[in-house]
Design a protein around this motif. Sequence first.
Motif, short mmCIF file in Angstrom:
data_model
loop_
_atom_site.label_atom_id
_atom_site.label_comp_id
_atom_site.label_asym_id
_atom_site.label_seq_id
_atom_site.Cartn_x
_atom_site.Cartn_y
_atom_site.Cartn_z
N ASP A 66 0.23 -1.41 -0.37
CA ASP A 66 -0.22 -0.11 0.02
C ASP A 66 0.69 1.24 0.02
O ASP A 66 1.07 2.10 -0.97
CB ASP A 66 -0.66 0.02 1.57
N ARG A 67 1.78 1.14 1.20
CA ARG A 67 2.20 2.82 1.04
C ARG A 67 3.02 2.25 -0.60
O ARG A 67 4.09 3.80 -1.05
CB ARG A 67 4.31 2.11 1.62
N ALA A 68 3.82 1.51 -1.22
CA ALA A 68 4.50 1.62 -2.02
C ALA A 68 3.65 1.52 -3.35
O ALA A 68 4.34 1.62 -4.48
CB ALA A 68 5.76 0.22 -2.69
N GLY A 69 2.37 2.22 -3.15
CA GLY A 69 1.54 2.86 -3.94
C GLY A 69 0.55 1.85 -4.89
O GLY A 69 0.46 1.88 -5.92
N HIS A 70 0.67 0.00 -4.63
CA HIS A 70 0.45 -0.68 -5.85
C HIS A 70 0.02 -1.94 -4.17
O HIS A 70 0.72 -2.68 -4.08
CB HIS A 70 1.22 -1.83 -6.43
N LYS A 71 -1.09 -2.34 -4.12
CA LYS A 71 -2.05 -2.75 -3.06
C LYS A 71 -2.44 -4.16 -3.79
O LYS A 71 -2.82 -4.21 -4.66
CB LYS A 71 -3.37 -2.55 -2.43
N ALA A 72 -2.21 -5.43 -3.21
CA ALA A 72 -2.20 -6.76 -3.90
C ALA A 72 -3.68 -6.88 -3.30
O ALA A 72 -4.55 -6.48 -3.03
CB ALA A 72 -1.84 -7.27 -2.94
N ASP A 73 -4.61 -7.89 -5.02
CA ASP A 73 -5.59 -8.20 -5.13
C ASP A 73 -6.10 -9.34 -4.37
O ASP A 73 -7.48 -9.35 -3.78
CB ASP A 73 -6.19 -8.28 -6.48
#
Lengths: 82, 82
Positions: A66-73
């Motif tokens: 999330d902090r890196a800008g790409h939450k996992a699905d």
Amino acid sequence: MAKYMDVHHGMQGITADQLREAHEADLAVEKDEGVHFERTWADPRSGTVFCLSEAPSAEAVQRVHDRAGHKADELYPVPLTM
Amino acid sequence: MAKYMDVHHGMQGITADQLREAHEADLAVEKDEGVHFERTWADPRSGTVFCLSEAPSAEAVQRVHDRAGHKADELYPVPLTM
């Protein structure tokens, strides 16, 4: 610590450089959460990315993504491996 | 040769012994297809199993899994990795 596999969808057309940037964004913040992203694999055609990590919890893995800008699905603990 | 990641669903409750048996069933027939299954990871709670292989084609990966008695539900070429 435990192993996790997470999956990202919708990454159609991802390039090697973009995958490297995303992975490095994870590595830049992972220590704050006690997480280590070990490997990542991507299929640009379907837009699917898999990440293998070692972490104290699934929530910690997701916080790094999330902090890196790409939450996992999708996010799975994978206690069995060989 | 290329890398592939495949995913099996519905394996709820899979044990370490069952994962080993399934993996060994793949290894027993993979050479006929020029495939090598490198790693596998399982989440017994959700019933999800991931397999990483190197193979001449996606069809060859699926033929090995089919002959071993467990066709993959999803199968992706993963040309990008780090």
